[in-house]
Scaffold this active site. Structure first.
Site, PDB file in Angstrom:
ATOM      1  CE  LYS A  33      -1.965   2.853   2.130  1.00 14.49           C
ATOM      2  NZ  LYS A  33      -1.547   4.410   1.607  1.00 14.49           N
TER       3      LYS A  33
ATOM      4  CD  GLU B 232      12.765   4.040   8.829  1.00 16.91           C
ATOM      5  OE1 GLU B 232      12.766   4.940   9.814  1.00 16.91           O
ATOM      6  OE2 GLU B 232      12.943   4.320   7.683  1.00 16.91           O
TER       7      GLU B 232
ATOM      8  CB  CYS C 147      13.291   8.250   8.347  1.00 23.60           C
ATOM      9  SG  CYS C 147      14.120   7.325   7.004  1.00 23.60           S
TER      10      CYS C 147
ATOM     11  CD  GLU D  22      10.577  12.426  11.408  1.00 21.40           C
ATOM     12  OE1 GLU D  22       9.453  11.912  11.445  1.00 21.40           O
ATOM     13  OE2 GLU D  22      11.479  11.589  11.130  1.00 21.40           O
TER      14      GLU D  22
HETATM   15  P1  NAI Z   1       1.927   8.662   7.808  1.00 15.74           P
HETATM   16  O1  NAI Z   1       2.907   7.882   8.628  1.00 15.74           O
HETATM   17  O2  NAI Z   1       0.634   8.838   8.257  1.00 15.74           O
HETATM   18  O3  NAI Z   1       1.988   7.691   6.436  1.00 15.74           O
HETATM   19  C1  NAI Z   1       2.594   6.993   5.936  1.00 15.74           C
HETATM   20  C2  NAI Z   1       2.003   5.817   5.388  1.00 15.74           C
HETATM   21  O4  NAI Z   1       1.163   5.123   6.169  1.00 15.74           O
HETATM   22  C3  NAI Z   1       1.243   5.967   4.171  1.00 15.74           C
HETATM   23  O5  NAI Z   1       1.094   4.892   3.182  1.00 15.74           O
HETATM   24  C4  NAI Z   1      -0.307   6.030   4.835  1.00 15.74           C
HETATM   25  O6  NAI Z   1      -1.398   6.077   3.609  1.00 15.74           O
HETATM   26  C5  NAI Z   1      -0.252   5.191   5.864  1.00 15.74           C
HETATM   27  N1  NAI Z   1      -1.174   5.274   6.725  1.00 15.74           N
HETATM   28  C6  NAI Z   1      -1.586   6.443   7.503  1.00 15.74           C
HETATM   29  N2  NAI Z   1      -2.555   6.024   8.467  1.00 15.74           N
HETATM   30  C7  NAI Z   1      -2.420   4.649   8.514  1.00 15.74           C
HETATM   31  C8  NAI Z   1      -3.159   3.948   9.353  1.00 15.74           C
HETATM   32  N3  NAI Z   1      -4.136   4.465  10.366  1.00 15.74           N
HETATM   33  N4  NAI Z   1      -3.102   2.522   9.293  1.00 15.74           N
HETATM   34  C9  NAI Z   1      -2.316   2.160   8.168  1.00 15.74           C
HETATM   35  N5  NAI Z   1      -1.517   3.034   7.293  1.00 15.74           N
HETATM   36  C10 NAI Z   1      -1.743   4.294   7.389  1.00 15.74           C
HETATM   37  O7  NAI Z   1       2.735  10.216   7.450  1.00 15.74           O
HETATM   38  P2  NAI Z   1       2.092  11.303   6.777  1.00 15.74           P
HETATM   39  O8  NAI Z   1       0.577  11.574   7.430  1.00 15.74           O
HETATM   40  O9  NAI Z   1       2.020  11.231   5.507  1.00 15.74           O
HETATM   41  O10 NAI Z   1       3.104  12.314   7.408  1.00 15.74           O
HETATM   42  C11 NAI Z   1       2.920  12.890   8.767  1.00 15.74           C
HETATM   43  C12 NAI Z   1       4.354  13.268   9.243  1.00 15.74           C
HETATM   44  O11 NAI Z   1       5.087  11.794   9.480  1.00 15.74           O
HETATM   45  C13 NAI Z   1       5.519  13.821   8.403  1.00 15.74           C
HETATM   46  O12 NAI Z   1       5.579  15.297   8.889  1.00 15.74           O
HETATM   47  C14 NAI Z   1       6.739  13.190   9.217  1.00 15.74           C
HETATM   48  O13 NAI Z   1       7.274  13.794  10.310  1.00 15.74           O
HETATM   49  C15 NAI Z   1       6.409  11.702   9.419  1.00 15.74           C
HETATM   50  N6  NAI Z   1       6.746  10.741   8.104  1.00 15.74           N
HETATM   51  C16 NAI Z   1       8.273  10.085   8.322  1.00 15.74           C
HETATM   52  C17 NAI Z   1       8.382   9.214   7.533  1.00 15.74           C
HETATM   53  C18 NAI Z   1       9.663   8.488   7.691  1.00 15.74           C
HETATM   54  O14 NAI Z   1      10.334   8.019   6.901  1.00 15.74           O
HETATM   55  N7  NAI Z   1      10.107   8.282   8.754  1.00 15.74           N
HETATM   56  C19 NAI Z   1       7.656   9.126   6.142  1.00 15.74           C
HETATM   57  C20 NAI Z   1       6.578   9.948   6.279  1.00 15.74           C
HETATM   58  C21 NAI Z   1       6.094  10.599   7.203  1.00 15.74           C
END
Ligand code: NAI
Ligand code: MG
Length: 491
Positions: free
Chosen positions: A185, A260, A294, A393
């Site tokens: 996904k 991660e 990250c 972050e």
């Molecule tokens: P997110 O962690 O919500 O999204 C990442 C993935 O998780 C996407 O595919 C999303 O559709 C999925 N997802 C979201 N809610 C979910 C749920 N309840 N169950 C299963 N899958 C779910 O991150 P978002 O909202 O795009 O970004 C917010 C913050 O997260 C950013 O500002 C950043 O600080 C952090 N982030 C960190 C990342 C990393 O590589 N450590 C990558 C992306 C975001």
């Protein structure tokens, strides 16, 4: 079929899920617009999948694992398929780099770097597939005991938007090498390269149902996938909060997870360091991908005697940084979407309001499209270690500087957040290099370097809130499999 989807991407048409080797729409017919962050313009759409679509994909992956030819495919053959996929990535490199760059807004050269790393992941895991094996164990008289490394079964991969193609490759490379099947996904903000890579996997010869893709929102498709009882293992990269939600969902079925979850990674600059050599790394570690990484090096701890010198050299470099559209290939692109832009701008505004000294600000190219999601880089120092920009972050081009006195304080500051993903240590004192590397709580520590070249071969993952489990390198193959112990009593 090989060029079919890429043609539709170029023409801005509707893309599909890939389930059981076939392009299919969401059962609801609902769609998500795909916008380019450089100008905000919509150029394609992907299915807004729900629980019923997830169920279809998981069942296809289940069938392929339980009964399909995949379950009888020898390890060397799985490796060969991964190697072929890597060669197809290389062959379609220009197309994939342009696609990733347009979908995420990252500068084109970063898109190319992502293609190179993606190719290396498939090559690395292609070569590793038949080189991992179990043990024989000295046991009681009259017995022979051995271990087998077995796939989990159906692996769910939930992928973020920052490096979608690379992160997919580290998940898919390790999972498929071990003989799992996959349901992926991708993030609602960056799904295109995932669809394209799954299509190339079919072309490489992976059997139908082995590599399935469902696009959609996290709260719908993502939540349904992490809670699905037909999923045997969940791997996730993204925010800490979403990681917690996914672990809770997977816990309902007692499934294993790899998490991660980002960081607040420090680089420690001692007074004896080669500062000229360090400077480009200190800047790049927070500017690469607009800081949406990250392992971004978002905190720099500087020993007091050289604090002024390092701070002014960084301020000089920061004031010359420019953000602009992906195709202009400047220092950084836009943020992924309006929400992320507002989040980063909010952190900067709050820090300024709280009186944190702003040392330098970069700029946004004057001809950058007004619909794009740009933030100019910001350098703060000296920052109070308790401040929000010191602890949270930001996921943007925001760098904080902290002065310190001596090794003990450096280590305390480095370890003084809830995260523990990566650290950099800059010193020419050999003993100190080893001492600090051992005492910093981070999954990766670089000495006189940082994030060197992607590091496909290097195990990667977090301590503390940065998560658990390890991806990348040979070690990921252990996360993507389970040990089975077999004991023979033969007398
Ligand atoms: P997110 O962690 O919500 O999204 C990442 C993935 O998780 C996407 O595919 C999303 O559709 C999925 N997802 C979201 N809610 C979910 C749920 N309840 N169950 C299963 N899958 C779910 O991150 P978002 O909202 O795009 O970004 C917010 C913050 O997260 C950013 O500002 C950043 O600080 C952090 N982030 C960190 C990342 C990393 O590589 N450590 C990558 C992306 C975001
Ligand atoms: Mg996009």
């Amino acid at each position: 079929m090989g060029s079919h989807l890429s043609t539709t991407v170029a023409q801005g048409r509707a893309l599909m899920n890939l389930i059981d080797g076939k392009p299919v729409d969401a059962l609801s017919g609902q769609r998500i617009d795909v916008a380019c962050p450089s100008d905000g313009n919509v150029f394609a759409s992907v299915p807004a999948s729900g629980a019923a679509d997830v169920d279809r994909a998981v069942k296809a992956a289940r069938r392929a694992f339980d009964a399909g030819p995949w379950s009888r495919t020898p390890a060397f053959e799985r490796g060969r398929l991964l190697t072929k996929l890597g060669l197809l990535v290389e062959k379609h490199g220009d197309e994939l780099a342009a696609l990733e760059s347009r979908d995420t807004g990252k500068p084109l050269r970063q898109g190319r770097a992502d293609v190179a790393a993606t190719m290396r992941y498939y090559e690395f895991y292609g070569g590793a597939a038949d080189k991992i094996h179990g043990d024989t164990i000295p046991f009681l008289d009259g017995y022979t005991a051995l271990t087998l490394r077995e796939p989990h079964g159906v692996v769910a991969g939930i992928i973020p938007w920052n490096y979608p193609m690379q992160i997919l490759a580290r998940v898919a490379g390790a999972a498929l090498a071990m003989g799992n099947t996959l349901v992926v996904k991708p993030a609602e903000d960056a799904s295109l390269s995932t669809i394209r890579i799954a299509e190339l996997a079919l072309e490489a010869g992976f059997p139908e149902g082995v590599f399935n893709v469902i696009t959609g929102y996290g709260r719908d498709a993502g939540a349904a996938l992490s809670a699905h009882p037909g999923v045997d293992y969940v791997t996730f990269t993204g925010s800490t909060l979403t990681g917690t939600a996914i672990q809770q969902a997977a816990a309902v079925n007692n499934r294993g997870v790899t998490m991660e979850l980002g960081g607040k990674s420090p680089q420690i600059v001692f007074a004896d360091a080669d500062i000229e050599a360090a400077l480009p790394y200190l800047v790049n570690a927070i500017i690469q991908n607009g800081g949406q990484t990250c392992s971004a090096g978002s905190r720099i701890l500087i020993e007091k005697p050289v604090y002024g010198q390092v701070a002014s050299a960084l301020a000089d470099r920061f004031s010359k940084l420019t953000a602009g559209p992906h195709e202009a290939d400047l220092d950084l692109g836009p943020m992924i979407n309006a929400k992320q832009r507002d989040r980063v701008a909010g952190f900067i505004a709050a820090a300024e309001e709280a009186g944190v000294p702003l040392l330098a600000r970069g700029s946004v190219a004057h001809d950058a499209p007004s619909g794009g999601f740009y933030v100019s880089p910001a350098l703060f120092g000296a920052v109070d270690p308790a401040a929000a920009i010191a602890q949270e972050e930001v996921f943007g081009p925001v760098l904080s500087l902290f002065p310190f006195e001596g090794e003990e304080q450096a280590i305390a500051l480095a370890n003084g957040t809830e995260f523990g993903l990566v650290a950099g240590v800059w010193t020419n004192d050999g003993g100190r290099q080893h001492r600090v590397a051992k005492r910093v709580r981070a999954g990766q520590v670089f000495v006189n370097a940082y994030g060197a070249g992607g590091g496909v071969e290097l195990p990667f993952g977090g301590f503390k809130k940065s998560g658990h489990g390890r991806e990348k390198g040979f070690e990921a193959l252990f996360d993507m499999s389970a040990t089975k112990t077999v004991v023979f009593r033969h007398g």
